[in-house]
Design a protein around this motif. Structure first.
Motif, PDB file in Angstrom:
ATOM      1  N   MET A   1       0.820  -1.193   0.000  1.00  0.00           N
ATOM      2  CA  MET A   1       0.000   0.000   0.000  1.00  0.00           C
ATOM      3  C   MET A   1       0.864   1.256   0.000  1.00  0.00           C
ATOM      4  N   ASP A   2       2.063   1.157   0.590  1.00  0.00           N
ATOM      5  CA  ASP A   2       2.962   2.314   0.623  1.00  0.00           C
ATOM      6  C   ASP A   2       3.367   2.743  -0.784  1.00  0.00           C
ATOM      7  N   VAL A   3       3.552   1.782  -1.668  1.00  0.00           N
ATOM      8  CA  VAL A   3       3.923   2.128  -3.045  1.00  0.00           C
ATOM      9  C   VAL A   3       2.802   2.922  -3.701  1.00  0.00           C
ATOM     10  N   LEU A   4       1.573   2.535  -3.478  1.00  0.00           N
ATOM     11  CA  LEU A   4       0.434   3.263  -4.037  1.00  0.00           C
ATOM     12  C   LEU A   4       0.377   4.688  -3.483  1.00  0.00           C
ATOM     13  N   ILE A   5       0.574   4.834  -2.191  1.00  0.00           N
ATOM     14  CA  ILE A   5       0.541   6.164  -1.581  1.00  0.00           C
ATOM     15  C   ILE A   5       1.647   7.041  -2.160  1.00  0.00           C
ATOM     16  N   HIS A   6       2.844   6.486  -2.279  1.00  0.00           N
ATOM     17  CA  HIS A   6       3.963   7.266  -2.820  1.00  0.00           C
ATOM     18  C   HIS A   6       3.733   7.624  -4.283  1.00  0.00           C
ATOM     19  N   ALA A   7       3.152   6.716  -5.044  1.00  0.00           N
ATOM     20  CA  ALA A   7       2.845   7.011  -6.447  1.00  0.00           C
ATOM     21  C   ALA A   7       1.803   8.126  -6.545  1.00  0.00           C
ATOM     22  N   LEU A   8       0.787   8.077  -5.696  1.00  0.00           N
ATOM     23  CA  LEU A   8      -0.239   9.117  -5.706  1.00  0.00           C
ATOM     24  C   LEU A   8       0.329  10.471  -5.275  1.00  0.00           C
ATOM     25  N   VAL A   9       1.207  10.463  -4.279  1.00  0.00           N
ATOM     26  CA  VAL A   9       1.840  11.716  -3.856  1.00  0.00           C
ATOM     27  C   VAL A   9       2.693  12.277  -4.991  1.00  0.00           C
ATOM     28  N   GLY A  10       3.428  11.409  -5.684  1.00  0.00           N
ATOM     29  CA  GLY A  10       4.224  11.848  -6.830  1.00  0.00           C
ATOM     30  C   GLY A  10       3.364  12.469  -7.917  1.00  0.00           C
ATOM     31  N   LEU A  11       2.252  11.841  -8.230  1.00  0.00           N
ATOM     32  CA  LEU A  11       1.338  12.390  -9.235  1.00  0.00           C
ATOM     33  C   LEU A  11       0.699  13.686  -8.761  1.00  0.00           C
ATOM     34  N   HIS A  12       0.429  13.782  -7.469  1.00  0.00           N
ATOM     35  CA  HIS A  12      -0.134  15.009  -6.896  1.00  0.00           C
ATOM     36  C   HIS A  12       0.868  16.161  -7.052  1.00  0.00           C
ATOM     37  N   ILE A  13       2.128  15.883  -6.815  1.00  0.00           N
ATOM     38  CA  ILE A  13       3.170  16.900  -6.977  1.00  0.00           C
ATOM     39  C   ILE A  13       3.318  17.291  -8.446  1.00  0.00           C
ATOM     40  N   ILE A  14       3.196  16.343  -9.348  1.00  0.00           N
ATOM     41  CA  ILE A  14       3.244  16.664 -10.777  1.00  0.00           C
ATOM     42  C   ILE A  14       2.081  17.585 -11.152  1.00  0.00           C
ATOM     43  N   GLY A  15       0.907  17.336 -10.591  1.00  0.00           N
ATOM     44  CA  GLY A  15      -0.237  18.218 -10.834  1.00  0.00           C
ATOM     45  C   GLY A  15       0.013  19.629 -10.326  1.00  0.00           C
ATOM     46  N   ILE A  16       0.602  19.735  -9.144  1.00  0.00           N
ATOM     47  CA  ILE A  16       0.933  21.050  -8.596  1.00  0.00           C
ATOM     48  C   ILE A  16       1.940  21.745  -9.498  1.00  0.00           C
ATOM     49  N   ALA A  17       2.931  20.993  -9.957  1.00  0.00           N
ATOM     50  CA  ALA A  17       3.962  21.572 -10.832  1.00  0.00           C
ATOM     51  C   ALA A  17       3.356  22.080 -12.137  1.00  0.00           C
ATOM     52  N   ALA A  18       2.410  21.343 -12.693  1.00  0.00           N
ATOM     53  CA  ALA A  18       1.778  21.769 -13.943  1.00  0.00           C
ATOM     54  C   ALA A  18       0.967  23.049 -13.733  1.00  0.00           C
ATOM     55  N   LEU A  19       0.225  23.104 -12.656  1.00  0.00           N
ATOM     56  CA  LEU A  19      -0.602  24.281 -12.376  1.00  0.00           C
ATOM     57  C   LEU A  19       0.263  25.488 -12.036  1.00  0.00           C
ATOM     58  N   LEU A  20       1.177  25.330 -11.111  1.00  0.00           N
ATOM     59  CA  LEU A  20       2.014  26.449 -10.691  1.00  0.00           C
ATOM     60  C   LEU A  20       3.007  26.832 -11.790  1.00  0.00           C
ATOM     61  N   GLY A  21       3.512  25.856 -12.520  1.00  0.00           N
ATOM     62  CA  GLY A  21       4.422  26.143 -13.630  1.00  0.00           C
ATOM     63  C   GLY A  21       3.740  26.925 -14.739  1.00  0.00           C
ATOM     64  N   GLY A  22       2.489  26.567 -15.022  1.00  0.00           N
ATOM     65  CA  GLY A  22       1.728  27.324 -16.021  1.00  0.00           C
ATOM     66  C   GLY A  22       1.511  28.756 -15.597  1.00  0.00           C
ATOM     67  N   PHE A  23       1.321  28.960 -14.306  1.00  0.00           N
ATOM     68  CA  PHE A  23       1.166  30.313 -13.787  1.00  0.00           C
ATOM     69  C   PHE A  23       2.486  31.079 -13.864  1.00  0.00           C
TER      70      PHE A  23
END
Length: 117
Positions: free
Chosen positions: A1-23
């Motif tokens: 389950m830890d791998v899933l959590i870490h993968a989701l956190v990684g994808l969450h950070i990528i989403g933040i990077a896309a939004l903030l980077g676009g700004f």
């Protein structure tokens, strides 16, 4: 389950990077009044929403205690961000205060995530 959590956190950070980077990449255009909501900003906000909800679900399924007030505030901010980006996505120019609001709310969301323990 830890791998899933870490993968989701990684994808969450990528989403933040896309939004903030676009700004951040359009700060100069915002000063001229020529900024626009890019598709990457919309996709970043949607990625944040989906992965955030999935993270909450995974943690609740494991019986972890969550700070529901923090999650609720972050969700409310993200819904406002997503609404602004979605409504203004097809416009060639977005008013600087509106565009700045998206950046400020995104940064606020990041600081809530990092500083609120």
């Amino acid at each position: 389950m830890d791998v899933l959590i870490h993968a989701l956190v990684g994808l969450h950070i990528i989403g933040i990077a896309a939004l903030l980077g676009g700004f951040l990449s359009q700060m100069k255009a915002m000063g001229k009044g020529e900024a626009r909501m890019s598709p990457g900003m919309l996709h970043g906000a949607l990625t944040m929403l989906v992965t955030g909800v999935a993270l909450v679900g995974v943690h609740q399924s494991q019986g972890d205690t969550l700070n529901n007030i923090k999650i609720g505030i972050k969700l409310a901010l993200l819904i406002v961000i997503l609404g602004l980006v979605y409504v203004k996505r097809d416009e060639e120019k977005v008013a600087a205060p509106l565009f700045g609001t998206v950046g400020a709310l995104t940064a606020t969301n990041v600081f809530i995530a990092v500083l609120w323990v």
